[in-house]
Design a protein around this motif. Structure first.
Motif, short mmCIF file in Angstrom:
data_model
loop_
_atom_site.label_atom_id
_atom_site.label_comp_id
_atom_site.label_asym_id
_atom_site.label_seq_id
_atom_site.Cartn_x
_atom_site.Cartn_y
_atom_site.Cartn_z
N ILE A 1 37.47 34.56 46.60
CA ILE A 1 37.96 36.04 47.17
C ILE A 1 37.84 36.23 48.67
CG2 ILE A 1 36.87 38.40 47.16
CD1 ILE A 1 35.54 37.87 44.27
N THR B 1 42.76 45.81 41.16
CA THR B 1 41.61 45.16 40.53
C THR B 1 42.42 43.98 39.58
OG1 THR B 1 42.20 46.95 38.27
CG2 THR B 1 40.41 47.42 39.94
N LEU C 1 42.11 41.04 41.65
CA LEU C 1 40.62 40.53 41.67
C LEU C 1 40.33 40.01 40.46
CD1 LEU C 1 38.05 40.22 43.37
CD2 LEU C 1 37.39 42.68 42.47
N ALA C 2 40.85 40.45 39.37
CA ALA C 2 40.42 39.87 38.13
C ALA C 2 40.98 38.46 37.84
CB ALA C 2 41.14 40.73 37.04
N ILE D 1 41.75 36.41 40.55
CA ILE D 1 41.06 35.47 41.41
C ILE D 1 39.64 35.09 40.84
CG2 ILE D 1 39.86 35.35 43.54
CD1 ILE D 1 41.82 37.30 44.61
N VAL D 2 39.00 35.86 40.22
CA VAL D 2 37.67 35.72 39.57
C VAL D 2 38.07 34.68 38.40
CG1 VAL D 2 35.81 36.66 38.06
CG2 VAL D 2 36.45 37.69 40.16
N SER D 3 39.02 34.98 37.28
CA SER D 3 39.27 34.20 36.14
C SER D 3 39.59 32.78 36.49
CB SER D 3 40.41 34.79 35.62
OG SER D 3 40.20 36.15 34.83
N SER D 4 40.21 32.67 37.90
CA SER D 4 40.74 31.21 38.19
C SER D 4 39.59 30.44 38.32
CB SER D 4 41.56 31.44 39.42
OG SER D 4 41.06 31.93 40.44
N GLN D 5 38.43 30.85 38.82
CA GLN D 5 37.04 30.38 39.16
C GLN D 5 36.32 30.00 38.01
OE1 GLN D 5 37.03 28.88 42.38
NE2 GLN D 5 39.25 29.58 42.13
N LEU D 6 36.61 30.53 36.80
CA LEU D 6 35.44 30.53 35.67
C LEU D 6 36.46 29.80 34.46
CD1 LEU D 6 34.59 34.13 35.54
CD2 LEU D 6 33.18 32.34 36.39
N ALA E 1 36.45 38.17 34.20
CA ALA E 1 36.03 39.03 35.08
C ALA E 1 35.23 40.12 34.66
CB ALA E 1 37.16 39.44 35.76
N SER F 1 31.86 40.30 36.33
CA SER F 1 31.85 40.44 37.76
C SER F 1 32.09 41.85 38.12
CB SER F 1 33.02 39.41 38.35
OG SER F 1 32.72 38.20 38.16
#
Length: 168
Positions: free
Chosen positions: A3, A15, A18-19, A21-26, A37, A40
């Motif tokens: 992030i 949003t 942001l979703a 970005i979060v999804s790309s890390q999980l 996401a 998160s």
């Protein structure tokens, strides 16, 4: 970190950004699992709204407001909330942990609640079919005794501690 890195390139304005970005890390979700996401965003909402502190404030206020014999019923929707409610009722009913060889026995105050449910009550299959949101709901019930209300030991309730940058 992802992030912060993304914000250095351009501001996050939606949003959906942001979703992603979060999804790309999980890891990819398994079929039937919620969006990666979701947790998160739940964590952000809980932190921004100070939901756990509000919950404890509400439990304290209910204890002060209820007359002896009054019933307090609390519905929680996830395990962190339920842990706080469970420990509140344990602490206030005199069922908090006793001493051990590692911790001395603490003086027990007069019980302020009598728990009416040994375990949390969950929705049955019929209710979940009629109301899918009920699947995660847990109900705990206590009856107010005539012991005077008092301060709650918040450290014993299991409130998650928010770690801010620089606190490590």
């Amino acid at each position: 970190r992802a992030i912060v890195k993304a914000r250095a390139v351009q501001p996050i304005e939606t949003t959906l950004q942001l979703a992603e970005i979060v999804s790309s890390q999980l890891p990819r979700p398994k079929p039937g699992q919620s969006h990666p996401a979701t947790r998160s965003f739940q964590a952000l909402r809980i932190a921004v709204n100070a939901e756990f502190h509000e919950l404890v404030d509400g439990l304290e206020a209910a204890e002060r407001a209820l007359r002896p014999g009054g019933i307090l019923a609390v519905v929680s929707f996830h395990s962190l909330e339920d842990r706080i409610v469970k420990r509140f009722f344990q602490q206030r009913s005199g069922r908090a942990g006793q001493g051990s060889r590692h911790a001395p026995v603490t003086e027990q105050e007069a019980p302020r609640f009598e728990t009416l449910t040994r375990k949390a009550i969950a929705a049955d299959e019929a209710e979940c079919a009629a109301n899918p949101r009920a699947r995660s709901a847990l109900l705990r019930i206590g009856r107010r005794t005539d012991a005077p209300a008092g301060p709650v030991d918040r450290s014993a309730l299991g409130l998650p501690r928010l770690v801010l940058q620089g606190d490590r």
